[in-house]
Write a protein that holds these residues in place. Structure first.
Motif, mmCIF file in Angstrom:
data_model
loop_
_atom_site.group_PDB
_atom_site.id
_atom_site.type_symbol
_atom_site.label_atom_id
_atom_site.label_comp_id
_atom_site.label_asym_id
_atom_site.label_seq_id
_atom_site.Cartn_x
_atom_site.Cartn_y
_atom_site.Cartn_z
ATOM 1 N N GLN A 19 -9.645 -8.462 -12.745
ATOM 2 C CA GLN A 19 -10.427 -8.084 -11.583
ATOM 3 C C GLN A 19 -10.523 -6.560 -11.547
ATOM 4 N N LYS A 20 -11.488 -6.040 -10.823
ATOM 5 C CA LYS A 20 -11.541 -4.600 -10.623
ATOM 6 C C LYS A 20 -10.423 -4.208 -9.669
ATOM 7 N N VAL A 21 -9.544 -3.323 -10.126
ATOM 8 C CA VAL A 21 -8.346 -2.978 -9.369
ATOM 9 C C VAL A 21 -8.504 -1.570 -8.801
ATOM 10 N N SER A 22 -8.370 -1.462 -7.508
ATOM 11 C CA SER A 22 -8.356 -0.142 -6.882
ATOM 12 C C SER A 22 -7.147 0.632 -7.405
ATOM 13 N N ALA A 23 -7.368 1.866 -7.842
ATOM 14 C CA ALA A 23 -6.305 2.636 -8.493
ATOM 15 C C ALA A 23 -5.053 2.794 -7.637
ATOM 16 N N PRO A 24 -5.167 2.966 -6.301
ATOM 17 C CA PRO A 24 -3.942 3.045 -5.495
ATOM 18 C C PRO A 24 -3.324 1.670 -5.255
ATOM 19 N N THR A 25 -3.088 0.926 -6.347
ATOM 20 C CA THR A 25 -2.417 -0.368 -6.314
ATOM 21 C C THR A 25 -1.221 -0.272 -7.240
ATOM 22 N N MET A 26 -0.021 -0.445 -6.716
ATOM 23 C CA MET A 26 1.151 -0.210 -7.566
ATOM 24 C C MET A 26 2.416 -0.724 -6.904
ATOM 25 N N ALA A 27 3.441 -0.881 -7.738
ATOM 26 C CA ALA A 27 4.778 -1.189 -7.257
ATOM 27 C C ALA A 27 5.661 0.047 -7.283
ATOM 28 N N LEU A 30 4.868 -7.553 -4.404
ATOM 29 C CA LEU A 30 5.398 -6.574 -5.357
ATOM 30 C C LEU A 30 4.520 -5.333 -5.422
ATOM 31 N N ASN A 31 3.215 -5.556 -5.511
ATOM 32 C CA ASN A 31 2.257 -4.458 -5.656
ATOM 33 C C ASN A 31 1.516 -4.260 -4.337
ATOM 34 N N TRP A 32 1.350 -2.994 -3.952
ATOM 35 C CA TRP A 32 0.736 -2.654 -2.677
ATOM 36 C C TRP A 32 -0.485 -1.775 -2.908
ATOM 37 N N THR A 33 -1.578 -2.114 -2.231
ATOM 38 C CA THR A 33 -2.837 -1.390 -2.350
ATOM 39 C C THR A 33 -3.076 -0.559 -1.100
ATOM 40 N N TYR A 34 -3.322 0.713 -1.292
ATOM 41 C CA TYR A 34 -3.664 1.594 -0.185
ATOM 42 C C TYR A 34 -5.076 1.276 0.282
ATOM 43 N N GLU A 35 -5.220 0.946 1.571
ATOM 44 C CA GLU A 35 -6.517 0.578 2.147
ATOM 45 C C GLU A 35 -7.067 1.660 3.063
ATOM 46 N N GLY A 36 -6.475 2.825 3.025
ATOM 47 C CA GLY A 36 -7.029 3.949 3.766
ATOM 48 C C GLY A 36 -6.201 4.365 4.967
ATOM 49 N N THR A 37 -6.716 5.373 5.637
ATOM 50 C CA THR A 37 -6.126 5.922 6.849
ATOM 51 C C THR A 37 -7.123 5.672 7.974
ATOM 52 N N ASP A 51 -3.240 -15.359 3.652
ATOM 53 C CA ASP A 51 -2.466 -15.174 2.411
ATOM 54 C C ASP A 51 -2.375 -13.725 1.955
ATOM 55 N N THR A 52 -2.704 -12.798 2.821
ATOM 56 C CA THR A 52 -2.550 -11.381 2.530
ATOM 57 C C THR A 52 -1.597 -10.768 3.538
ATOM 58 N N VAL A 53 -0.710 -9.901 3.054
ATOM 59 C CA VAL A 53 0.160 -9.147 3.947
ATOM 60 C C VAL A 53 -0.498 -7.802 4.223
ATOM 61 N N TYR A 54 -0.748 -7.538 5.490
ATOM 62 C CA TYR A 54 -1.273 -6.243 5.932
ATOM 63 C C TYR A 54 -0.106 -5.427 6.468
ATOM 64 N N LEU A 55 0.110 -4.271 5.869
ATOM 65 C CA LEU A 55 1.227 -3.416 6.248
ATOM 66 C C LEU A 55 0.680 -2.189 6.984
ATOM 67 N N PHE A 56 0.847 -2.193 8.301
ATOM 68 C CA PHE A 56 0.426 -1.083 9.149
ATOM 69 C C PHE A 56 1.610 -0.127 9.301
ATOM 70 N N VAL A 57 1.391 1.148 9.022
ATOM 71 C CA VAL A 57 2.492 2.112 9.041
ATOM 72 C C VAL A 57 2.052 3.413 9.707
ATOM 73 N N GLN A 113 -1.671 4.562 8.572
ATOM 74 C CA GLN A 113 -2.186 4.090 7.286
ATOM 75 C C GLN A 113 -2.068 2.568 7.178
ATOM 76 N N LEU A 114 -2.812 2.015 6.209
ATOM 77 C CA LEU A 114 -2.814 0.574 5.973
ATOM 78 C C LEU A 114 -2.663 0.288 4.484
ATOM 79 N N TYR A 115 -1.806 -0.686 4.154
ATOM 80 C CA TYR A 115 -1.604 -1.166 2.791
ATOM 81 C C TYR A 115 -1.679 -2.691 2.810
ATOM 82 N N THR A 116 -2.039 -3.274 1.670
ATOM 83 C CA THR A 116 -2.079 -4.729 1.568
ATOM 84 C C THR A 116 -1.397 -5.195 0.291
ATOM 85 N N SER A 117 -0.967 -6.460 0.329
ATOM 86 C CA SER A 117 -0.401 -7.095 -0.867
ATOM 87 C C SER A 117 -0.628 -8.593 -0.785
#
Length: 478
Positions: free
Chosen positions: A355-363, A90-97, A60-66, A82-86
């Motif tokens: 929930q505790k939200v990682s700051a690099p989470t945004m639309a 709508l909102n994407w969280t940066y999961e690092g490089t 149930d999570t989209v992993y966006l590899f770029v 890089q990797l992002y998840t949602s």
């Protein structure tokens, strides 16, 4: 005369303060106007240039590899992935490089970190990449392996999975219903091979995809450059960037087509070995970019096509960004999908602010950058200046008014504030947190007003001139 000089200095100081305040007011007003008027969710990642999106659905999570075009790129300047998840689209969280060319000792260092795709199997993650194979000075296909999608990834082979060859770029990996895995790749050519169960070794010889010169298989012939031959030739539409999947017993290859500039097209087959039948154009030539590359996913009964364009500020053919369009299948056919600024407008689910939200989470965002660290935790927003902002969409506060909000900052250099607004930047914030150069760790503010129901949440940063601080997380409290 000294009095006049002192007076003049005093006036200049006041004038400077006035101009600084005016700049702050103008910045906030501009952002308010942009945010209140804008529904431009594309491109979906606005803190980095993110070409060649490769989405993958898992639990149930989209992993966006770029890939990652550098901010100053004048050609393909790409050092890492890089990797992002949602969970809401709508909102994407940066999961690092998690990976860079340094991960692969056989690769040219600091450049040529080109298109990739990742997949999970038997509890491990396999990230297939292309990079320049320094033994032959041509691109080869490599694979990084990790226990988690966020890494760390290692190169288990110490060499390319597929040694460098002309046009050996853009890997696409696929596991068939019978458990057999395949990898496809190619520019100005299209090849494939079986993968063994270990996913890091080939289970067959490298085979050319059948019908690449047949218009019935890969579209009408057009005059385009044959880079290996060094001249222009009549060739079918297939160019590069294969995306391979199976649906209702039918195999699909989506690909960049038509030469330069590229559009997106697809072919189908009843067998992974072909023959393939050309089915037509899916997307037009990308706006602001002479290439296009992407693929589709299904999640929550809905379908989404990912692609890249050049529409971010300072974007272009070498500074590309991920965009997404929702679409509905026409039976077994992929419809033509127009580009929109709105992108995805309806969430899979609302966002939980408690929930505790990682700051690099945004639309959406303005002016912000992320760290370039590997690993799952401790990612943050940086390059924060007066007037920068971010938006988190479809935030559900529920029926009970939150009592407070906390933020976590680090490396504070100047006085500033973190301000929270509902729906737009007009009026007064529902919470305002002061940050000083002495601020460390978690800071807290009471919430004013009635924050109930579903809203877009905007976080505005204000402060003195220059970079203010790093922003790590936020959380509303009941």
């Amino acid at each position: 005369m000294m009095t006049n000089i002192v007076l003049s200095l005093f006036q200049l100081i006041n004038l400077n303060k006035h101009l600084m305040n005016l700049n702050k007011i103008l910045a906030v007003a501009a952002m308010a106007a942009v945010t209140s008027m804008s529904m431009a969710n594309n491109p979906v990642i606005q803190t980095s240039y993110t070409p060649d999106p490769a989405p993958y659905v898992h639990n149930d999570t989209v992993y966006l590899f770029v890939d990652h075009d550098e901010d100053d790129a004048q050609y393909f300047k790409m050092k890492d992935w890089q990797l992002y998840t949602s969970t809401d689209m709508l909102n994407w969280t940066y999961e690092g490089t998690p990976m860079s060319t340094v991960t692969f000792k056989w690769a040219k260092q600091g450049d040529n970190a080109w298109a990739s795709q990742a997949i999970e199997r038997d509890g491990k993650w396999y990230w297939y990449i292309c990079a320049e194979d320094t033994t032959v000075h041509l691109h080869g296909i490599g694979v990084g392996v990790s226990d988690t999608p966020e890494g760390p990834y290692i190169d288990p082979l110490g060499k390319p999975l597929v040694a460098g060859g002309f046009g050996y770029i853009d890997p696409s990996v696929f596991i068939d219903d019978d458990g057999q895995a395949y990898i496809f790749w190619g520019n100005n050519g299209l090849w494939y091979a079986k993968l063994n169960r270990d996913m890091i070794s080939l289970g067959s010889e490298v085979m050319p995809v059948s019908g690449l010169d047949d218009p019935e298989c890969f579209g009408p012939k057009v005059m385009k450059m044959d880079y290996q031959a060094g001249k222009r030739k009549m060739k079918t539409g297939y160019e590069e960037g294969p995306w391979v999947f199976k649906r209702n017993g039918i195999y699909y290859i989506v690909y960049a087509a038509g030469g330069v500039p590229e559009h997106m097209a697809y072919s189908t087959s009843s067998s992974i070995n072909g023959p393939w039948k050309y089915q037509g154009r899916i997307m037009d030539e990308a706006k602001g970019s002479f290439t296009i590359h992407g693929g589709s996913i299904e999640i929550g009964g809905r379908n989404f096509m990912f692609y890249h364009d050049g529409l971010l500020p300072n974007g272009g053919g070498f500074r590309r960004s991920t965009s997404i369009e929702e679409f509905n299948w026409d039976g077994d056919k992929i419809p033509f999908i127009p580009f929109t600024k709105e992108g995805v407008t309806k969430p899979l689910r609302n966002f939980n602010p408690y929930q505790k939200v990682s700051a690099p989470t945004m639309a959406e965002s303005y002016g912000l950058k992320t760290d370039r660290n590997a690993g799952k935790d401790n990612h943050y927003l940086t390059s924060i200046n007066n007037g920068d902002w971010l938006k988190v969409r479809s935030v559900d506060f529920g029926n009970n008014v939150p009592s407070a909000v906390t933020v976590e900052v680090s490396d504070a250099q100047r006085n500033g504030t973190v301000e929270f607004y509902l729906d737009n930047l007009e009026g007064r914030p529902i919470a305002k947190i002061e940050v000083t150069p002495d601020s460390k760790g978690q800071l807290k503010s009471q919430v004013k007003g009635k924050a109930t129901g579903v809203h877009d949440l905007l976080i505005l940063f204000r402060g003195d001139d220059g970079e203010l601080f790093n922003f790590k997380s936020w959380q509303f409290l009941h």
